[in-house]
Design an enzyme around this catalytic site. Structure first.
Site, mmCIF file in Angstrom:
data_model
loop_
_atom_site.group_PDB
_atom_site.id
_atom_site.type_symbol
_atom_site.label_atom_id
_atom_site.label_comp_id
_atom_site.label_asym_id
_atom_site.label_seq_id
_atom_site.Cartn_x
_atom_site.Cartn_y
_atom_site.Cartn_z
ATOM 1 C CE LYS A 13 -2.380 -4.358 3.480
ATOM 2 N NZ LYS A 13 -3.031 -4.135 4.764
ATOM 3 N NE ARG A 86 -7.946 -3.111 1.859
ATOM 4 C CZ ARG A 86 -6.851 -2.375 2.001
ATOM 5 N NH1 ARG A 86 -6.133 -2.059 0.959
ATOM 6 N NH2 ARG A 86 -6.480 -1.974 3.192
ATOM 7 N NE ARG A 125 -0.062 2.100 10.198
ATOM 8 C CZ ARG A 125 -0.584 1.257 9.319
ATOM 9 N NH1 ARG A 125 0.190 0.373 8.720
ATOM 10 N NH2 ARG A 125 -1.874 1.281 9.065
ATOM 11 N NE ARG A 160 -3.319 5.050 7.180
ATOM 12 C CZ ARG A 160 -3.325 3.865 6.576
ATOM 13 N NH1 ARG A 160 -2.191 3.299 6.236
ATOM 14 N NH2 ARG A 160 -4.447 3.247 6.316
ATOM 15 N NE ARG A 171 -8.153 1.042 7.692
ATOM 16 C CZ ARG A 171 -6.861 1.288 7.903
ATOM 17 N NH1 ARG A 171 -6.483 1.987 8.951
ATOM 18 N NH2 ARG A 171 -5.952 0.864 7.067
HETATM 19 P P1 AMP Z 1 -4.369 0.807 3.488
HETATM 20 O O1 AMP Z 1 -3.360 1.885 3.565
HETATM 21 O O2 AMP Z 1 -3.962 -0.339 2.578
HETATM 22 O O3 AMP Z 1 -4.795 0.308 4.848
HETATM 23 O O4 AMP Z 1 -5.672 1.440 2.790
HETATM 24 C C1 AMP Z 1 -6.333 2.566 3.358
HETATM 25 C C2 AMP Z 1 -7.743 2.625 2.833
HETATM 26 O O5 AMP Z 1 -7.722 2.817 1.405
HETATM 27 C C3 AMP Z 1 -8.582 1.376 3.043
HETATM 28 O O6 AMP Z 1 -9.164 1.341 4.340
HETATM 29 C C4 AMP Z 1 -9.633 1.534 1.939
HETATM 30 O O7 AMP Z 1 -10.601 2.494 2.309
HETATM 31 C C5 AMP Z 1 -8.817 2.135 0.803
HETATM 32 N N1 AMP Z 1 -8.276 1.082 -0.090
HETATM 33 C C6 AMP Z 1 -6.962 0.759 -0.267
HETATM 34 N N2 AMP Z 1 -6.832 -0.243 -1.154
HETATM 35 C C7 AMP Z 1 -8.079 -0.573 -1.547
HETATM 36 C C8 AMP Z 1 -8.616 -1.545 -2.434
HETATM 37 N N3 AMP Z 1 -7.824 -2.404 -3.093
HETATM 38 N N4 AMP Z 1 -9.960 -1.586 -2.594
HETATM 39 C C9 AMP Z 1 -10.771 -0.723 -1.948
HETATM 40 N N5 AMP Z 1 -10.342 0.206 -1.082
HETATM 41 C C10 AMP Z 1 -9.001 0.282 -0.871
#
Ligand code: AMP
Length: 213
Positions: A13, A86, A125, A160, A171
């Site tokens: 993404k 999400r 990553r 991460r 996740r």
């Molecule tokens: P990402 O970097 O997009 O994979 O996001 C990392 C983490 O941030 C996710 O596993 C969630 O815990 C939190 N997160 C990011 N975006 C959202 C969202 N729109 N709603 C809820 N939690 C989010």
């Protein structure tokens, strides 16, 4: 222009959003990156969201929605939204906020990838620790020139915590539970395009261009 990027964690993404951001000249916002910045500042929001993120859980809608409204208000030109919405609740909230501003979602891209590939990619990553830069690397197919160092800004790279195998499995489980609903939500609105990230960015760019017309 408002474009949403959907996809599992590690599906690309961030990469696709950066490409799109350059192509249509609107800002890319990643809610995940934003939260990680807050966590690194160790402020109140950071500590709050870290309780969820560190376990691979979603941050509650109310917190995310409040942050998003402010971002939309500050970006009249539009946004590439990476990692938001999400949940259906977030999707409906976004629609309401945009409707009030006489704006709309122009396009939704859904990144197609299987779980095995995701676990493999997230294990490899690495991300630039400079939050202003945030360049994404992969030790297999996009290696930094120098060990653990960002090619762009020279800062150290990191893995991460929530990309580590035990958390990524949580996740992914959560993603599968929720994604069908949100994907069909946008599919029914005729906004959705499924795409596959190609390791060659020029091929992905061409593909994106085709669907933006
Ligand atoms: P990402 O970097 O997009 O994979 O996001 C990392 C983490 O941030 C996710 O596993 C969630 O815990 C939190 N997160 C990011 N975006 C959202 C969202 N729109 N709603 C809820 N939690 C989010």
């Amino acid at each position: 222009m408002f474009i949403i990027i959907l996809g599992a964690p590690g599906s690309g993404k961030g990469t696709v959003s950066k490409l799109l951001s350059e192509m249509v000249d609107v800002k890319h916002i990643s809610t995940g990156d934003m939260f990680r910045q807050e966590i690194s500042k160790d402020n109140r929001t950071g500590r709050l969201v870290n309780r969820y993120i560190s376990k691979g859980l979603l941050v509650p809608d109310e917190i995310v929605n409040n942050i998003i409204v402010e971002i939309i208000n500050n970006n009249e030109k539009g946004l590439i939204l990476d990692g938001y919405p999400r949940t259906i609740n977030q999707a409906k909230f976004l629609e309401k906020v945009l409707h009030e501003k006489h704006r709309q979602i122009d396009k939704v891209f859904n990144l197609d990838i299987n779980d095995q590939e995701i676990i493999y990619r997230t294990e490899k990553r690495r991300i630039c620790s400079n939050t202003e830069c945030g360049e994404i690397y992969n030790l297999e197919f996009k290696k930094p020139l120098e060990f653990n160092t960002c090619d762009k800004c020279g800062e150290a790279l990191f893995h991460r915590d929530d990309d580590k195998k035990r958390i990524i499995q949580n996740r992914l489980e959560l993603y599968h539970k929720r994604s069908k609903e949100i994907v069909s939500y946008y599919e029914n609105k005729g906004l959705l395009t499924n795409i596959k990230l190609n390791l060659n960015e020029n091929i992905t760019k061409k593909e994106l261009k085709k669907y933006l017309k």
